[in-house]
Write an enzyme that holds these catalytic residues in place. Structure first.
Site, mmCIF file in Angstrom:
data_model
loop_
_atom_site.group_PDB
_atom_site.id
_atom_site.type_symbol
_atom_site.label_atom_id
_atom_site.label_comp_id
_atom_site.label_asym_id
_atom_site.label_seq_id
_atom_site.Cartn_x
_atom_site.Cartn_y
_atom_site.Cartn_z
ATOM 1 N N HIS A 163 45.443 88.177 52.813
ATOM 2 C CA HIS A 163 45.929 89.066 53.883
ATOM 3 C C HIS A 163 45.224 88.740 55.192
ATOM 4 C CE1 HIS A 163 47.066 93.107 55.645
ATOM 5 N NE2 HIS A 163 46.027 92.774 56.396
ATOM 6 N N GLU A 164 43.909 88.700 55.142
ATOM 7 C CA GLU A 164 43.135 88.511 56.376
ATOM 8 C C GLU A 164 43.385 87.139 56.986
ATOM 9 O OE1 GLU A 164 41.664 90.642 58.153
ATOM 10 O OE2 GLU A 164 41.911 92.299 56.756
ATOM 11 N N HIS A 167 46.524 86.828 58.979
ATOM 12 C CA HIS A 167 46.468 87.248 60.387
ATOM 13 C C HIS A 167 46.201 86.038 61.290
ATOM 14 C CE1 HIS A 167 47.076 91.505 60.173
ATOM 15 N NE2 HIS A 167 46.111 91.682 59.295
ATOM 16 N N TYR A 178 50.090 93.529 68.225
ATOM 17 C CA TYR A 178 49.457 94.391 67.216
ATOM 18 C C TYR A 178 49.639 95.858 67.595
ATOM 19 C CZ TYR A 178 46.451 95.235 63.247
ATOM 20 O OH TYR A 178 45.968 95.627 62.021
ATOM 21 N N GLU A 187 51.104 93.353 60.122
ATOM 22 C CA GLU A 187 50.431 93.822 58.914
ATOM 23 C C GLU A 187 51.225 93.464 57.662
ATOM 24 O OE1 GLU A 187 47.645 95.176 57.806
ATOM 25 O OE2 GLU A 187 46.973 94.552 59.774
ATOM 26 N N ASP A 260 46.057 104.297 64.770
ATOM 27 C CA ASP A 260 46.221 103.032 64.049
ATOM 28 C C ASP A 260 47.234 102.121 64.763
ATOM 29 O OD1 ASP A 260 46.036 101.117 61.964
ATOM 30 O OD2 ASP A 260 47.605 102.113 60.803
HETATM 31 ZN ZN LIG Z 1 45.715 93.445 58.285
#
Ligand SMILES: [Zn+2]
Length: 346
Positions: A163-164, A167, A178, A187, A260
């Site tokens: 996941h990271e 990005h 974002y 995301e 968020d």
């Molecule tokens: Zn993320």
């Protein structure tokens, strides 16, 4: 890559906010560190003396550092590419997770590291004390050990690492904003490819995958199975400390919020579920067709940085038509999957 690159922590801020408000000290401390990362001026990790690689994968170059529970990055270099395993499990899990992510992108999509130019993959483990998060800072991965009350070691989940690092892929390709829907897409594609990293590493078919993000990350006693569920958004946890998983699975439940970054970790449940529906409808290995379609849409160059869900859905239908010109049913299945979450690409 600039200092302005968004920093996505795998645990969303609203989860740590709630824990901190309830008096959970490690969460408050982790939030303070996260706020510092978001304003920090980043410098790349220093070069490392080359270790002669053993049975090297072409282009794969990893360095794992030990931050020694401090906050200075990257820390002490402890395992370079091809070096033998460490006695430290976190070091090895980070090393293996970087390798698994590289393997998905290279083997399946022909992508050479996250920038497609063999960028060295750096990661620091044991960051801070009881630090409840992991993130990609635009240059490297950073992992906390967790507090062992709510979260365990953040190197434990290969999908979190995938996941990271995704990005980073998004940064180098579509560069999705974002914020709001483009942020939720940013995301979501990280969850999609994070899950594919895990499925590919396990050689698991769509029907056998758990479709969870961060399974095994929650400490024993926490009422939940993971951070997010692509199969059933909104069901990953329901716990007195953590609260309830807030993800919707359909546009009718879209959450309008200013927190968020406009709910980027919340509304990502909608495109996540569309991908799950597509992959399971097509069957077989998710990375073969569904993953290829998402990858083409993300990296094809036609997707604007401010793409909303409908624009992305259109890009996936176009990608399916271009990739599978002789089998119109694939593009039709893409359209049907989006329709099931309330999005009409046509
Ligand atoms: Zn993320």
């Amino acid at each position: 890559m600039t200092a302005a690159a968004p920093i996505c922590t795998i645990v969303p801020p609203y989860v740590l906010d709630r824990l901190a408000e309830a008096g959970h000290e490690p969460a408050a401390h982790s939030l303070a560190l996260d706020a510092a990362h978001r304003t920090a001026r980043l410098s790349p990790a220093p070069p490392v003396a080359a270790v002669p690689p053993v049975a090297a994968t072409p282009g794969l170059d990893r360095v794992v550092y030990d931050a020694g529970h401090g906050q200075r990055l990257p820390g002490r270099s402890v395992r370079g590419e091809g070096a033998p395993a460490s006695s430290d499990r976190s070091v090895n899990q980070a090393y293996d997770g970087l390798g698994a992510t590289f393997a998905l992108y290279a083997d399946v999509f022909g992508r050479h590291s996250i920038d497609d130019r063999n960028l060295r993959l750096d990661a620091s483990v044991h960051y801070g004390r009881n630090y409840d998060n992991a993130f990609w800072n635009g240059h490297q991965m950073v992992f906390g050990d967790g507090d062992n009350v709510v979260f365990g070691d953040f190197t434990a989940c290969v999908d979190v690492i995938g996941h990271e690092l995704t990005h980073g892929v998004t940064q180098f390709t579509a560069g999705l904003d974002y914020q709001d829907q483009p942020g939720a897409l940013n995301e979501s594609v990280s969850d999609v490819f994070g899950s594919l990293v895990k499925q590919y590493a396990l050689r698991q078919g769509a029907a056998d995958a758990d479709w969870l993000i961060g399974a095994g990350l929650l400490a024993p006693g926490v009422q939940g199975v993971a951070l997010r569920s692509m199969k059933a958004p909104g069901t990953a946890y329901d716990d007195p400390q953590l609260g309830k998983d807030p993800q919707p699975a359909h546009m009718r439940d879209y959450v309008n919020t200013t927190r968020d970054n406009g709910g980027v970790h919340i509304n990502s449940g909608i495109p996540n579920h569309a991908f799950y529906l597509l992959a399971t409808a097509l069957g077989g290995s998710s990375w073969e067709r569904a993953g290829r379609i998402w990858y083409d849409a993300l990296t094809g160059g036609a997707l604007p940085a401010d793409a909303d869900f409908t624009a992305f859905a259109r890009a996936t239908v176009a990608a399916a038509g271009a990739r599978y010109p002789d089998d119109r049913s694939v593009a039709d299945t893409v359209t049907a999957s989006w329709a099931q979450v309330g999005i009409s690409p046509t």
